[in-house]
Design an enzyme around this catalytic site. Structure first.
Site, short mmCIF file in Angstrom:
data_model
loop_
_atom_site.label_atom_id
_atom_site.label_comp_id
_atom_site.label_asym_id
_atom_site.label_seq_id
_atom_site.Cartn_x
_atom_site.Cartn_y
_atom_site.Cartn_z
N ARG A 214 42.71 53.47 50.22
CA ARG A 214 42.55 54.52 49.19
C ARG A 214 42.25 53.88 47.83
O ARG A 214 42.21 52.65 47.71
CB ARG A 214 43.84 55.35 49.09
N ASP A 235 45.25 47.28 55.45
CA ASP A 235 46.33 47.99 54.75
C ASP A 235 47.55 48.01 55.67
O ASP A 235 47.48 47.59 56.83
CB ASP A 235 45.90 49.43 54.37
N ASP A 258 50.95 44.05 57.00
CA ASP A 258 51.69 43.98 55.74
C ASP A 258 51.48 42.56 55.19
O ASP A 258 51.89 41.58 55.83
CB ASP A 258 53.17 44.25 56.01
N ALA A 286 45.54 44.91 47.16
CA ALA A 286 46.81 45.59 47.41
C ALA A 286 47.78 45.30 46.27
O ALA A 286 47.90 44.16 45.82
CB ALA A 286 47.41 45.13 48.74
N TYR A 351 55.70 44.00 37.12
CA TYR A 351 54.26 44.18 37.36
C TYR A 351 53.45 43.26 36.44
O TYR A 351 52.54 42.55 36.88
CB TYR A 351 53.93 45.65 37.09
N LYS A 355 50.95 40.25 37.45
CA LYS A 355 49.52 40.31 37.14
C LYS A 355 49.09 39.16 36.23
O LYS A 355 47.97 38.66 36.35
CB LYS A 355 49.17 41.68 36.50
#
Ligand code: NAD
Length: 445
Positions: A214, A235, A258, A286, A351, A355
Site C-alpha cells: 500500500r 510485505d 517480516d 517498509a 522514528y 530515519k
C-alpha cells in the site's frame, strides 16, 4: 488528487479570495506521463568561462529534441534555465549568477526548472574556488523559495570525471518526474554511465520493494514496473491480500516476509536465488511509527520502530553486499528516510532516530557499495498524501501541507519517481545522496 484547500483556491472565486487574504495559492503540479517530452518549451543555457559541463548538457537536450537557446530572448517563456557555474573560481565571479538569472528568472514558465551546475566544494583544494562553489547553494535555495507557479530550483555538484554521468540527473530534474523536489543539492561522482532505453530504463532488471502492499511502497512498485523491472513485492503476511493485488496489477510477484525476522536476509536471498538469476534494485520502504514523547515512550515502542525502520535494512544490506550475494554489479540500494530524521519531530524520537540512522547508513555504506559497482542512496519524504498523513489532525495536517515552497503535499508517486531515478542504470555516479522529496519544506531546511 488535489486536497480540498487546493481545489478551493484554484477555482476562480477561491483564488480571488485567497489572494485578498494573502493565503497560499498552490499551482497544480505537472506529473510525468509516459510519452511526455522532457520539457514543454525552450531551455536557456548559460555558462561561465572555463565551465566544463556545457557539452554534456547540450547533448542531453539534443537527444530530447529540446529547443535550446544560448542567448536570451526577452519574449520567450522558458521551460528551464540551466547554468553551468563550474567555471566560477572566486567570490568576485559570483555576480555572473545575477547577470544570468536576474534577467531571466521571471521568464520561467509554469512548473519550470532552474538548474545550477557546480563542483563539489569538498573536492576543491583552492580555498577561493571552494568558497565560491559553496556559495552557489545559498543562491539556489533562495531561488527555490522565490520561484512561483510550481517551478523548482536545484544545484547539481558534478565531480571532475563525472561530466559524462550527468544525463540521468538532468533528465530527472528537467522533467515532471521531479515535480515535488526543490531546493536540493545532488552530487554526481565520476562514473561511466551506460546509455539506456529511456522508455524502459529498467528492462530485464529485478527489483524488490519492502512494504509494497500500500501507500508509498505500492507507488514505488508500480513506477519501477512501468520502467520495465520485474518487481518482487514484499510485505508482512497479514498484508497478503493487498500485496497480491499490487503484484498482479503490475505483473510482479510476492514475498510474504517480516523483515525483522531473525533469518529475513537469508529468506530474501533464497527467494530471489530460486526464482531469478540475480537482483538489481532493493528499496527499503517498509516503515512504522509508534509516536510518544520521550518520557512517555515505552522501550517496546522504541525498539519496534528501530527494528523495522533501521536494523532490518542494515542486516539485509550487509548480506546483499557480501561476496555470495545475488545483488548484481550495477545494483541499487535505496532507503527511505524522512524530514523528521533531519529536523526532528515532537513525539517521534524513535522514528526520527531511525530515519537519521538511515541517512548515516547510506553515507557509511556508499564507499563499500561503490567497490562492488553498486550505489546506495536515500530519499527523505516530507508531507506526502497517504493514509498515514490523512489520519493527522486537521490543523497539523494543513500546516504540514503548506509549509513548503510549493504550498502543497506531495504524492506517493513523487517519492517513487525519485527512487526510479536512483535505479536508472544511467545513475551510476549518484551514490551516497539523500534527496528530500518535500517541496522544499521549511522543516529542517
Ligand atoms: P504505510 O504504513 O502505508 O506502509 C508501510 C508498509 O510497510 C505497510 O504495508 C506495512 O505492512 C509494511 N511493513 C511494516 N512493518 C513491516 C515488516 N516488519 N516487514 C515487512 N513489511 C512491513 O506507510 P507509507 O506512508 O506508505 O510510508 C512508507 C515509507 O515512507 C515509510 O518508511 C515511512 O516511514 C516513509 N515516510 C512516509 C511519509 C508520509 O508522509 N507518508 C513521510 C516520510 C517518510
Amino acid at each position: 488528487m488535489a486536497d480540498p484547500y487546493s481545489k478551493l483556491v484554484t477555482s476562480r472565486y477561491g483564488r480571488q479570495l485567497a489572494n485578498r487574504l494573502g493565503l497560499p495559492t498552490p499551482t497544480p503540479l505537472r506529473r510525468y506521463r509516459p510519452g511526455d517530452p522532457l520539457v514543454s518549451g525552450p531551455v536557456l543555457l548559460g555558462e561561465t568561462e572555463g565551465g566544463r559541463l556545457g557539452e554534456a548538457v547540450s547533448e542531453t537536450l539534443r537527444k530530447a529534441n529540446a529547443e535550446t537557446h544560448r542567448t536570451r530572448d526577452d519574449d520567450a517563456e522558458y521551460a528551464a534555465l540551466v547554468f553551468d557555474a563550474t567555471g566560477i573560481a572566486g567570490s568576485t565571479e559570483l555576480g555572473e549568477l545575477h547577470e544570468f538569472f536576474g534577467a531571466t528568472i521571471r521568464r520561467v514558465g509554469k512548473c519550470g526548472r532552474l538548474i545550477v551546475l557546480g563542483t563539489p566544494p569538498e573536492e576543491i583544494d583552492d580555498p577561493a574556488e571552494r568558497t565560491a562553489q559553496r556559495a552557489l547553494e545559498g543562491f539556489v535555495r533562495t531561488a527555490g523559495k522565490e520561484l512561483k507557479r510550481g517551478a523548482t530550483a536545484q544545484l547539481v555538484h558534478v565531480s571532475r570525471g563525472g561530466e559524462r554521468a550527468i544525463d540521468s540527473t538532468l533528465r530527472f530534474l528537467l522533467s515532471s518526474r521531479s515535480a515535488f523536489v526543490s531546493g536540493q543539492v545532488i552530487r554526481v561522482g565520476a562514473a561511466e554511465a551506460p546509455t539506456v532505453d529511456e522508455a524502459r530504463p529498467l528492462r530485464d532488471k529485478v527489483a524488490l520493494v519492502t512494504g509494497a502492499s500500500r501507500g508509498i511502497g505500492a507507488a514505488i512498485a508500480e513506477t519501477l514496473a512501468r520502467d520495465g523491472a520485474h518487481v518482487v513485492c514484499l510485505d508482512v503476511p497479514a498484508q497478503g491480500e493487498d500485496l497480491a493485488e499490487v503484484a498482479n496489477r503490475i505483473g510482479g510477484s510476492t514475498l510474504q516476509l517480516d523483515i525483522t525476522a531473525e533469518d529475513a536476509p537469508r529468506q530474501l536471498i533464497e527467494h530471489v536465488g530460486q526464482r531469478h538469476d540475480g537482483l538489481d534494485i532493493v528499496v527499503h520502504n517498509a516503515g512504522i511509527t509508534r509516536d510518544k514523547t520521550i518520557g512517555r515512550m515505552s522501550r517496546d515502542q522504541w525498539e519496534a520502530v528501530l527494528r523495522v525502520n533501521l536494523a532490518a535494512q542494515e542486516r539485509i544490506n550487509t548480506a546483499l553486499l557480501a561476496d555470495s550475494s545475488p545483488l548484481r554489479s550495477g545494483g541499487r540500494l535505496v532507503g527511505i528516510a524522512s524530514i523528521s530524521g533531519i529536523a526532528g519531530n515532537v513525539g517521534q524520537a524513535n522514528y526520527a532516530t531511525s530515519k537519521a540512522g538511515v541517512i548515516g547508513h547510506v553515507q557509511g555504506l556508499a564507499p563499500r557499495a561503490a567497490e562492488r559497482g553498486v550505489t546506495i542512496n536515500a530519499v527523505a519524504p516530507g508531507f506526502i498524501e497517504t493514509a498515514m498523513t490523512a489520519a493527522v489532525p486537521l490543523f497539523v495536517r494543513e500546516a504540514g501541507r503548506r509549509m513548503n515552497s510549493l504550498s502543497q503535499g506531495g504524492l506517493p508517486v513523487d517519492v517513487a519517481e525519485t527512487i526510479a531515478y536512483y535505479a536508472d542504470p544511467g545513475s551510476a555516479g549518484v551514490n551516497g545522496n539523500v534527496i528530500r522529496v518535500c517541496g522544499q519544506s521549511l522543516l529542517g531546511a
